[in-house]
Scaffold this motif. Structure first.
Motif, PDB file in Angstrom:
ATOM      1  N   SER A 172      30.618  63.836  42.811  1.00 15.33           N
ATOM      2  CA  SER A 172      29.745  63.132  43.754  1.00 15.33           C
ATOM      3  C   SER A 172      30.425  61.858  44.240  1.00 15.33           C
ATOM      4  N   THR A 173      29.984  61.379  45.387  1.00 12.74           N
ATOM      5  CA  THR A 173      30.524  60.144  45.954  1.00 12.74           C
ATOM      6  C   THR A 173      30.401  58.993  44.970  1.00 12.74           C
ATOM      7  N   TYR A 174      29.277  58.918  44.294  1.00  9.96           N
ATOM      8  CA  TYR A 174      29.016  57.801  43.387  1.00  9.96           C
ATOM      9  C   TYR A 174      29.960  57.811  42.189  1.00  9.96           C
ATOM     10  N   VAL A 175      30.199  58.979  41.620  1.00  6.39           N
ATOM     11  CA  VAL A 175      31.097  59.063  40.461  1.00  6.39           C
ATOM     12  C   VAL A 175      32.535  58.780  40.873  1.00  6.39           C
ATOM     13  N   LYS A 176      32.944  59.275  42.034  1.00  9.05           N
ATOM     14  CA  LYS A 176      34.297  58.998  42.510  1.00  9.05           C
ATOM     15  C   LYS A 176      34.529  57.491  42.646  1.00  9.05           C
ATOM     16  N   GLU A 177      33.537  56.783  43.209  1.00 14.04           N
ATOM     17  CA  GLU A 177      33.682  55.341  43.386  1.00 14.04           C
ATOM     18  C   GLU A 177      33.632  54.607  42.051  1.00 14.04           C
ATOM     19  N   LEU A 178      32.857  55.127  41.112  1.00 13.52           N
ATOM     20  CA  LEU A 178      32.819  54.523  39.787  1.00 13.52           C
ATOM     21  C   LEU A 178      34.167  54.639  39.084  1.00 13.52           C
ATOM     22  N   LYS A 179      34.822  55.776  39.233  1.00 15.23           N
ATOM     23  CA  LYS A 179      36.129  55.965  38.602  1.00 15.23           C
ATOM     24  C   LYS A 179      37.169  55.037  39.230  1.00 15.23           C
ATOM     25  N   GLU A 180      37.074  54.855  40.534  1.00 18.44           N
ATOM     26  CA  GLU A 180      37.968  53.905  41.205  1.00 18.44           C
ATOM     27  C   GLU A 180      37.718  52.488  40.700  1.00 18.44           C
ATOM     28  N   LEU A 181      36.439  52.149  40.503  1.00 18.94           N
ATOM     29  CA  LEU A 181      36.069  50.830  40.007  1.00 18.94           C
ATOM     30  C   LEU A 181      36.632  50.597  38.610  1.00 18.94           C
ATOM     31  N   VAL A 182      36.567  51.604  37.765  1.00 20.22           N
ATOM     32  CA  VAL A 182      37.097  51.480  36.401  1.00 20.22           C
ATOM     33  C   VAL A 182      38.586  51.149  36.434  1.00 20.22           C
ATOM     34  N   THR A 183      39.317  51.824  37.304  1.00 19.42           N
ATOM     35  CA  THR A 183      40.763  51.552  37.432  1.00 19.42           C
ATOM     36  C   THR A 183      40.997  50.103  37.849  1.00 19.42           C
ATOM     37  N   VAL A 184      40.200  49.621  38.812  1.00 19.84           N
ATOM     38  CA  VAL A 184      40.331  48.234  39.279  1.00 19.84           C
ATOM     39  C   VAL A 184      40.006  47.259  38.155  1.00 19.84           C
ATOM     40  N   LEU A 185      38.887  47.485  37.465  1.00 14.29           N
ATOM     41  CA  LEU A 185      38.458  46.563  36.414  1.00 14.29           C
ATOM     42  C   LEU A 185      39.444  46.516  35.250  1.00 14.29           C
ATOM     43  N   GLY A 187      42.515  46.639  35.486  1.00 14.27           N
ATOM     44  CA  GLY A 187      43.625  45.792  35.921  1.00 14.27           C
ATOM     45  C   GLY A 187      43.253  44.332  36.040  1.00 14.27           C
ATOM     46  N   LEU A 188      41.976  44.026  35.749  1.00 12.31           N
ATOM     47  CA  LEU A 188      41.480  42.656  35.870  1.00 12.31           C
ATOM     48  C   LEU A 188      41.019  42.086  34.535  1.00 12.31           C
ATOM     49  N   ALA A 189      41.517  42.656  33.466  1.00 15.24           N
ATOM     50  CA  ALA A 189      41.144  42.168  32.138  1.00 15.24           C
ATOM     51  C   ALA A 189      41.750  40.785  31.897  1.00 15.24           C
ATOM     52  N   ILE A 190      41.178  40.051  30.959  1.00 16.55           N
ATOM     53  CA  ILE A 190      41.714  38.737  30.609  1.00 16.55           C
ATOM     54  C   ILE A 190      43.159  38.907  30.142  1.00 16.55           C
ATOM     55  N   TYR A 290      38.757  42.835  43.600  1.00 11.26           N
ATOM     56  CA  TYR A 290      38.355  42.204  42.336  1.00 11.26           C
ATOM     57  C   TYR A 290      37.220  42.952  41.630  1.00 11.26           C
ATOM     58  N   GLY A 291      36.882  44.137  42.109  1.00 11.44           N
ATOM     59  CA  GLY A 291      35.864  44.944  41.444  1.00 11.44           C
ATOM     60  C   GLY A 291      34.497  44.300  41.434  1.00 11.44           C
ATOM     61  N   VAL A 292      34.180  43.506  42.457  1.00 13.35           N
ATOM     62  CA  VAL A 292      32.903  42.800  42.509  1.00 13.35           C
ATOM     63  C   VAL A 292      31.825  43.722  43.062  1.00 13.35           C
ATOM     64  N   ARG A 293      30.818  44.008  42.239  1.00 16.09           N
ATOM     65  CA  ARG A 293      29.714  44.882  42.636  1.00 16.09           C
ATOM     66  C   ARG A 293      28.394  44.130  42.737  1.00 16.09           C
ATOM     67  N   ALA A 294      28.394  42.858  42.326  1.00 15.52           N
ATOM     68  CA  ALA A 294      27.197  42.023  42.414  1.00 15.52           C
ATOM     69  C   ALA A 294      27.657  40.579  42.450  1.00 15.52           C
ATOM     70  N   SER A 303      47.386  28.345  36.397  1.00 17.75           N
ATOM     71  CA  SER A 303      48.269  27.992  37.518  1.00 17.75           C
ATOM     72  C   SER A 303      49.213  29.118  37.912  1.00 17.75           C
ATOM     73  N   LYS A 304      49.384  30.106  37.029  1.00 14.25           N
ATOM     74  CA  LYS A 304      50.232  31.257  37.336  1.00 14.25           C
ATOM     75  C   LYS A 304      49.414  32.454  37.831  1.00 14.25           C
ATOM     76  N   GLY A 305      48.107  32.255  37.946  1.00 16.47           N
ATOM     77  CA  GLY A 305      47.238  33.328  38.417  1.00 16.47           C
ATOM     78  C   GLY A 305      46.805  34.290  37.331  1.00 16.47           C
ATOM     79  N   ILE A 306      47.000  33.924  36.065  1.00 15.70           N
ATOM     80  CA  ILE A 306      46.587  34.786  34.959  1.00 15.70           C
ATOM     81  C   ILE A 306      45.101  34.565  34.672  1.00 15.70           C
ATOM     82  N   ILE A 307      44.353  35.651  34.546  1.00 15.83           N
ATOM     83  CA  ILE A 307      42.911  35.577  34.299  1.00 15.83           C
ATOM     84  C   ILE A 307      42.664  35.106  32.865  1.00 15.83           C
ATOM     85  N   VAL A 308      41.869  34.041  32.739  1.00 16.63           N
ATOM     86  CA  VAL A 308      41.562  33.506  31.402  1.00 16.63           C
ATOM     87  C   VAL A 308      40.083  33.676  31.049  1.00 16.63           C
ATOM     88  N   ALA A 309      39.232  33.889  32.048  1.00 14.16           N
ATOM     89  CA  ALA A 309      37.798  34.107  31.795  1.00 14.16           C
ATOM     90  C   ALA A 309      37.175  34.692  33.053  1.00 14.16           C
TER      91      ALA A 309
END
Length: 329
Positions: A172-185, A187-190, A290-294, A303-309
């Motif tokens: 389904s469209t919704y599951v496909k987009e959820l799987k894409e979101l998981v891949t993005v998220l 890559g955005l871990a601390i 950035y995987g922003v859904r809300a 300063s190096k662009g590393i996610i800390v929180a």
């Protein structure tokens, strides 16, 4: 309630299938208003786009449009307003369409998916995993996981709930987009590097994210139309006043649609830091990056662009900044 849910489960189980293009059998009456047209709208990324319209004759309307079924759509008499959320499927469906109170007085008959959706919306303290387990073949389960839970769950939890869905929903469209979101998220871990981007400030000047990193920077997603964002803004302003001279900066990314509303929001809330926006609402490529859904949503980077929180709210933002900046002094 148990009998209703069991009945819906049987109905949905009997009709469950992968979404396919078919002619919708949709008719109804318009009440509580005078309308010339009824608009059929496609749902995507929290937005509705008009795909067909029919003239209202003697208060009645009928659609036979070829669309993907089953899936969520919108019905409206005015495309400027939020439509009636309606799950259409391969069955004759009748609607009493009333725009009063955001279409809450409307009545939909013939759609088992809509019946289940109404049950979901009336249920308090939903356990999403339990709901999906009870209705694994329903498009409603895939939709609510995508729409209402994707921003509440971790990537692993999203995948665990996807696994509970029947194979009829896996494409389904919704599951496909959820799987894409998981891949993005993932890559955005601390500890990961925040994605670079270029956007425009209120004066139309192009701004590159990576060229504006000093000390610790909050990548803050908001919009003038977002009430929770406006409520949170005073906390961010207070943190900025307290810690800006010590090395704290902010880049605001607005999901506004109209430039004048965006600029007014900046002024009214005293957001005296770098602001950018694509002015495309939820079609924002930066939000997708950035995987922003809300919103509100944020990432704190060094300063190096590393996610800390991420998603720091209220006092937690100041507490985190105090701890981080004290280490540098």
């Amino acid at each position: 309630m148990k009998k209703i849910v069991l009945f819906l489960t049987l109905c949905l189980g009997a009709t469950a299938a992968q979404a396919q293009d078919a002619n919708v059998q949709l008719k109804g009456t318009v009440v509580d208003t005078v309308a010339n047209y009824v608009y059929l709208q496609k749902f995507h990324n929290k937005m509705f786009t008009t795909i067909d319209s029919v003239k209202v004759v003697d208060g009645k309307f009928s659609f036979k449009t070829k669309i993907k079924l089953p899936e969520l759509y919108g019905l409206s008499v005015n495309t400027a307003n939020i439509p009636l959320y309606i799950f259409l499927e391969k069955a004759p469906i009748t609607v009493k369409l009333s725009p009063v109170k955001y279409y809450s007085n409307s009545v939909v008959e013939g759609s088992a998916s809509q019946d289940l959706f109404d049950v979901y919306r009336k249920t308090q303290n939903v356990d999403i995993s339990k709901f999906i387990t009870e209705h694994p073949s329903s498009i409603v389960s895939a939709y609510v996981l995508y729409r209402n839970w994707s921003y509440r769950l971790t990537p692993d939890q999203i995948l665990q709930n996807i696994a509970l869905l029947d194979k009829s929903q896996q494409n389904s469209t919704y599951v496909k987009e959820l799987k894409e979101l998981v891949t993005v998220l993932n890559g955005l871990a601390i500890g990961k590097k925040a994605p670079d981007f270029v956007s425009k400030d209120p004066e139309g000047k192009s701004v590159r994210f990576s060229e504006n990193l000093k000390g610790y920077t909050l990548v803050d997603f908001w919009a003038s139309w977002c009430a929770p964002c406006r409520k949170e803004n005073p906390n961010i302003v207070a943190a900025y006043k307290e810690y800006h001279d010590k090395g704290f900066n902010i880049i605001g990314i607005s999901l506004d649609k109209k430039k004048e509303n965006w600029i007014k929001g900046i002024k009214d809330d005293h957001l005296d830091w770098l602001q950018v926006s694509e002015l495309v609402y939820w079609n924002s490529e930066i939000a997708k990056l950035y995987g922003v859904r809300a919103i509100p949503a944020n990432y704190l980077v060094d300063s190096k662009g590393i996610i800390v929180a991420r998603n720091l709210r209220g006092e937690e933002l100041q507490t985190t900044l105090k701890a981080l900046l004290s280490q540098n002094n």
